[in-house]
Design a protein around this motif. Structure first.
Motif, PDB file in Angstrom:
ATOM      1  N   VAL A 121       0.840  -1.203   0.000  1.00 40.91           N
ATOM      2  CA  VAL A 121       0.000   0.000   0.000  1.00 40.91           C
ATOM      3  C   VAL A 121       0.873   1.249   0.000  1.00 40.91           C
ATOM      4  CG1 VAL A 121      -1.641   1.354   1.357  1.00 40.91           C
ATOM      5  CG2 VAL A 121      -1.983  -1.097   1.083  1.00 40.91           C
ATOM      6  N   PHE A 122       1.915   1.241   0.823  1.00 43.05           N
ATOM      7  CA  PHE A 122       2.829   2.389   0.881  1.00 43.05           C
ATOM      8  C   PHE A 122       3.530   2.609  -0.451  1.00 43.05           C
ATOM      9  CE2 PHE A 122       7.179   3.948   1.475  1.00 43.05           C
ATOM     10  CZ  PHE A 122       6.911   5.196   2.008  1.00 43.05           C
ATOM     11  N   LEU A 123       3.995   1.525  -1.079  1.00 50.56           N
ATOM     12  CA  LEU A 123       4.693   1.640  -2.365  1.00 50.56           C
ATOM     13  C   LEU A 123       3.762   2.153  -3.451  1.00 50.56           C
ATOM     14  CD1 LEU A 123       6.872  -1.612  -2.340  1.00 50.56           C
ATOM     15  CD2 LEU A 123       7.639   0.738  -1.990  1.00 50.56           C
ATOM     16  N   VAL A 124       2.513   1.664  -3.448  1.00 48.80           N
ATOM     17  CA  VAL A 124       1.540   2.147  -4.435  1.00 48.80           C
ATOM     18  C   VAL A 124       1.255   3.623  -4.215  1.00 48.80           C
ATOM     19  CG1 VAL A 124      -0.861   1.967  -5.177  1.00 48.80           C
ATOM     20  CG2 VAL A 124       0.477  -0.108  -4.823  1.00 48.80           C
ATOM     21  N   PHE A 125       1.063   4.014  -2.945  1.00 54.53           N
ATOM     22  CA  PHE A 125       0.809   5.420  -2.623  1.00 54.53           C
ATOM     23  C   PHE A 125       1.989   6.294  -3.036  1.00 54.53           C
ATOM     24  CE2 PHE A 125       1.281   8.965   0.401  1.00 54.53           C
ATOM     25  CZ  PHE A 125       0.101   9.645   0.131  1.00 54.53           C
ATOM     26  N   ALA A 126       3.213   5.823  -2.756  1.00 53.50           N
ATOM     27  CA  ALA A 126       4.409   6.586  -3.123  1.00 53.50           C
ATOM     28  C   ALA A 126       4.526   6.735  -4.641  1.00 53.50           C
ATOM     29  CB  ALA A 126       5.653   5.901  -2.558  1.00 53.50           C
ATOM     30  N   GLN A 127       4.203   5.658  -5.373  1.00 49.37           N
ATOM     31  CA  GLN A 127       4.281   5.714  -6.832  1.00 49.37           C
ATOM     32  C   GLN A 127       3.248   6.684  -7.391  1.00 49.37           C
ATOM     33  OE1 GLN A 127       3.490   2.043  -8.895  1.00 49.37           O
ATOM     34  NE2 GLN A 127       4.733   2.625 -10.642  1.00 49.37           N
ATOM     35  N   ILE A 128       2.018   6.626  -6.861  1.00 50.22           N
ATOM     36  CA  ILE A 128       0.973   7.554  -7.316  1.00 50.22           C
ATOM     37  C   ILE A 128       1.368   8.990  -6.991  1.00 50.22           C
ATOM     38  CG2 ILE A 128      -1.416   8.284  -6.940  1.00 50.22           C
ATOM     39  CD1 ILE A 128      -2.123   5.350  -6.486  1.00 50.22           C
ATOM     40  N   SER A 129       1.906   9.195  -5.783  1.00 48.46           N
ATOM     41  CA  SER A 129       2.317  10.538  -5.371  1.00 48.46           C
ATOM     42  C   SER A 129       3.433  11.064  -6.265  1.00 48.46           C
ATOM     43  CB  SER A 129       2.782  10.526  -3.916  1.00 48.46           C
ATOM     44  OG  SER A 129       1.738  10.127  -3.059  1.00 48.46           O
ATOM     45  N   TYR A 130       4.332  10.174  -6.697  1.00 53.92           N
ATOM     46  CA  TYR A 130       5.444  10.605  -7.538  1.00 53.92           C
ATOM     47  C   TYR A 130       4.999  10.875  -8.969  1.00 53.92           C
ATOM     48  CZ  TYR A 130       9.858  10.523 -10.083  1.00 53.92           C
ATOM     49  OH  TYR A 130      10.898  10.845 -10.907  1.00 53.92           O
ATOM     50  N   LEU A 131       4.294   9.912  -9.561  1.00 54.31           N
ATOM     51  CA  LEU A 131       3.884  10.056 -10.954  1.00 54.31           C
ATOM     52  C   LEU A 131       2.825  11.134 -11.133  1.00 54.31           C
ATOM     53  CD1 LEU A 131       3.722   6.290 -12.026  1.00 54.31           C
ATOM     54  CD2 LEU A 131       5.571   7.927 -12.428  1.00 54.31           C
ATOM     55  N   GLY A 132       1.986  11.306 -10.136  1.00 54.57           N
ATOM     56  CA  GLY A 132       0.898  12.276 -10.269  1.00 54.57           C
ATOM     57  C   GLY A 132       1.071  13.499  -9.400  1.00 54.57           C
ATOM     58  N   ARG A 133       2.312  13.804  -9.032  1.00 49.65           N
ATOM     59  CA  ARG A 133       2.543  14.889  -8.077  1.00 49.65           C
ATOM     60  C   ARG A 133       2.063  16.237  -8.591  1.00 49.65           C
ATOM     61  NH1 ARG A 133       7.261  17.560  -9.140  1.00 49.65           N
ATOM     62  NH2 ARG A 133       7.434  18.196  -6.943  1.00 49.65           N
ATOM     63  N   ASN A 134       2.266  16.521  -9.887  1.00 50.02           N
ATOM     64  CA  ASN A 134       1.815  17.802 -10.433  1.00 50.02           C
ATOM     65  C   ASN A 134       0.288  17.893 -10.449  1.00 50.02           C
ATOM     66  OD1 ASN A 134       4.400  19.100 -11.231  1.00 50.02           O
ATOM     67  ND2 ASN A 134       4.593  17.313 -12.534  1.00 50.02           N
ATOM     68  N   THR A 135      -0.355  16.782 -10.773  1.00 52.34           N
ATOM     69  CA  THR A 135      -1.827  16.755 -10.765  1.00 52.34           C
ATOM     70  C   THR A 135      -2.360  16.913  -9.349  1.00 52.34           C
ATOM     71  OG1 THR A 135      -1.846  15.312 -12.711  1.00 52.34           O
ATOM     72  CG2 THR A 135      -3.851  15.395 -11.381  1.00 52.34           C
ATOM     73  N   ALA A 159      -4.880  22.837  -5.119  1.00 55.83           N
ATOM     74  CA  ALA A 159      -5.072  24.270  -5.355  1.00 55.83           C
ATOM     75  C   ALA A 159      -6.526  24.615  -5.651  1.00 55.83           C
ATOM     76  CB  ALA A 159      -4.181  24.739  -6.511  1.00 55.83           C
ATOM     77  N   LYS A 160      -7.308  23.615  -6.096  1.00 55.26           N
ATOM     78  CA  LYS A 160      -8.722  23.850  -6.410  1.00 55.26           C
ATOM     79  C   LYS A 160      -9.641  23.437  -5.259  1.00 55.26           C
ATOM     80  CE  LYS A 160     -10.039  23.021 -10.654  1.00 55.26           C
ATOM     81  NZ  LYS A 160     -10.327  22.366 -11.946  1.00 55.26           N
ATOM     82  N   ALA A 161      -9.062  22.955  -4.173  1.00 56.14           N
ATOM     83  CA  ALA A 161      -9.856  22.506  -3.032  1.00 56.14           C
ATOM     84  C   ALA A 161     -10.416  23.709  -2.277  1.00 56.14           C
ATOM     85  CB  ALA A 161      -9.000  21.658  -2.097  1.00 56.14           C
ATOM     86  N   PRO A 162     -11.470  23.504  -1.480  1.00 54.76           N
ATOM     87  CA  PRO A 162     -12.020  24.602  -0.666  1.00 54.76           C
ATOM     88  C   PRO A 162     -10.945  25.179   0.254  1.00 54.76           C
ATOM     89  CG  PRO A 162     -13.515  22.729  -0.673  1.00 54.76           C
ATOM     90  CD  PRO A 162     -12.260  22.266  -1.347  1.00 54.76           C
ATOM     91  N   PRO A 163     -10.988  26.486   0.511  1.00 52.01           N
ATOM     92  CA  PRO A 163      -9.956  27.132   1.335  1.00 52.01           C
ATOM     93  C   PRO A 163      -9.773  26.488   2.704  1.00 52.01           C
ATOM     94  CG  PRO A 163     -11.326  28.783   0.262  1.00 52.01           C
ATOM     95  CD  PRO A 163     -11.965  27.457  -0.007  1.00 52.01           C
ATOM     96  N   SER A 164     -10.843  25.937   3.274  1.00 50.48           N
ATOM     97  CA  SER A 164     -10.764  25.382   4.625  1.00 50.48           C
ATOM     98  C   SER A 164      -9.841  24.166   4.710  1.00 50.48           C
ATOM     99  CB  SER A 164     -12.161  24.992   5.120  1.00 50.48           C
ATOM    100  OG  SER A 164     -12.756  24.046   4.239  1.00 50.48           O
ATOM    101  N   ILE A 165      -9.721  23.417   3.605  1.00 51.18           N
ATOM    102  CA  ILE A 165      -8.866  22.231   3.618  1.00 51.18           C
ATOM    103  C   ILE A 165      -7.647  22.381   2.713  1.00 51.18           C
ATOM    104  CG2 ILE A 165     -10.829  20.726   4.116  1.00 51.18           C
ATOM    105  CD1 ILE A 165     -10.699  19.806   1.196  1.00 51.18           C
ATOM    106  N   GLN A 166      -7.578  23.480   1.967  1.00 54.38           N
ATOM    107  CA  GLN A 166      -6.494  23.640   1.000  1.00 54.38           C
ATOM    108  C   GLN A 166      -5.135  23.741   1.682  1.00 54.38           C
ATOM    109  OE1 GLN A 166      -5.199  27.104  -2.080  1.00 54.38           O
ATOM    110  NE2 GLN A 166      -7.287  26.346  -2.344  1.00 54.38           N
ATOM    111  N   GLU A 167      -4.999  24.592   2.700  1.00 51.18           N
ATOM    112  CA  GLU A 167      -3.708  24.794   3.345  1.00 51.18           C
ATOM    113  C   GLU A 167      -3.240  23.551   4.098  1.00 51.18           C
ATOM    114  OE1 GLU A 167      -0.206  26.842   4.065  1.00 51.18           O
ATOM    115  OE2 GLU A 167      -1.854  27.165   2.647  1.00 51.18           O
ATOM    116  N   PRO A 168      -4.080  22.887   4.915  1.00 49.73           N
ATOM    117  CA  PRO A 168      -3.621  21.651   5.563  1.00 49.73           C
ATOM    118  C   PRO A 168      -3.215  20.570   4.561  1.00 49.73           C
ATOM    119  CG  PRO A 168      -5.629  22.448   6.601  1.00 49.73           C
ATOM    120  CD  PRO A 168      -5.423  23.264   5.368  1.00 49.73           C
ATOM    121  N   ALA A 169      -3.998  20.438   3.479  1.00 57.08           N
ATOM    122  CA  ALA A 169      -3.673  19.434   2.464  1.00 57.08           C
ATOM    123  C   ALA A 169      -2.370  19.769   1.757  1.00 57.08           C
ATOM    124  CB  ALA A 169      -4.816  19.326   1.455  1.00 57.08           C
ATOM    125  N   ARG A 170      -2.170  21.048   1.495  1.00 56.85           N
ATOM    126  CA  ARG A 170      -0.944  21.470   0.808  1.00 56.85           C
ATOM    127  C   ARG A 170       0.282  21.200   1.681  1.00 56.85           C
ATOM    128  NH1 ARG A 170       2.581  25.447   0.600  1.00 56.85           N
ATOM    129  NH2 ARG A 170       1.609  26.531   2.343  1.00 56.85           N
TER     130      ARG A 170
END
Length: 206
Positions: free
Chosen positions: A36-50, A56-67
């Motif tokens: 699960v960790f390896l899959v998450f890391a791969q998705i995070s790496y390959l799709g990091r720009n997305t 950046a398009k998330a609601p302001p209330s969750i945008q900063e914590p998520a970022r």
């Protein structure tokens, strides 16, 4: 005598069996968590720009914590693997703050065309870089019939005196706003206009 020996060994074998089963169970759980960790890391790496773009398009209330959370993960990944920051195309990122076409009725004697001045102001609404769009100016006559279109690539409509860097000429910075005045040659019967944004192949980074 042999029966007594067998009876004494049975609890030890049972206990050993439980240990083996428990070890096997934890091995399976650990393997599953690692996958699960390896899959998450791969998705995070390959799709990091997305992912950055979605945050950046998330609601302001969750945008900063998520970022902040994803930036921590992203930095850790990019310390191990080469990362390339790439802006995306997104129509919803743009807001046309102002657009007005001033039409000069005097005609050019050689071309029978009229001159116009397009005043344009657009803004990137996202807190994330976005590729500059092209501007399409549709020209209409007095009856609102389409008589011509002008495609303006970013290098055509971005202000020449803005001193943009090579990177800024390709993509807008987060929340960046740009105003431009563009002199144009228009059809002689030009009376109205419409402005829209587009992504043509030339606006894509190489």
């Amino acid at each position: 005598m042999s029966n007594r020996s067998a009876q004494k060994k049975t609890p030890e074998l049972t206990q050993s069996s439980h240990v083996v089963k428990a070890s096997s169970r934890w091995l399976k759980i650990s393997t599953a968590l690692l996958l699960v960790f390896l899959v998450f890391a791969q998705i995070s790496y390959l799709g990091r720009n997305t992912i950055h773009h979605i945050i950046a398009k998330a609601p302001p209330s969750i945008q900063e914590p998520a970022r902040l959370a994803f930036s921590t993960i992203d930095r850790a990944i990019c310390q191990l693997l080469p990362c390339h920051d790439e802006a995306l195309r997104d129509f919803s990122a743009w807001s046309i703050e102002f657009a007005h076409l001033e039409i000069d009725a005097s005609k050019d004697k050689e071309t029978s065309s009229v001159t116009g001045l397009l005043k344009l102001q657009i803004r990137n609404q996202l807190n994330n870089p976005v590729i500059w769009p092209s501007v399409i100016l549709s020209i209409t006559d007095i009856n609102d019939a389409l008589i011509g279109e002008i495609l303006l690539e970013p290098q055509d409509w971005l202000p020449k005196d803005a001193n943009l860097s090579a990177l800024e000429e390709v993509r807008a910075s987060p929340l960046q706003e740009v105003a431009s005045n563009l002199p144009l040659s228009l059809p002689e019967s030009a009376a109205g206009y419409r402005v829209r944004l587009s992504y043509s192949p030339k606006t894509l980074p190489h």
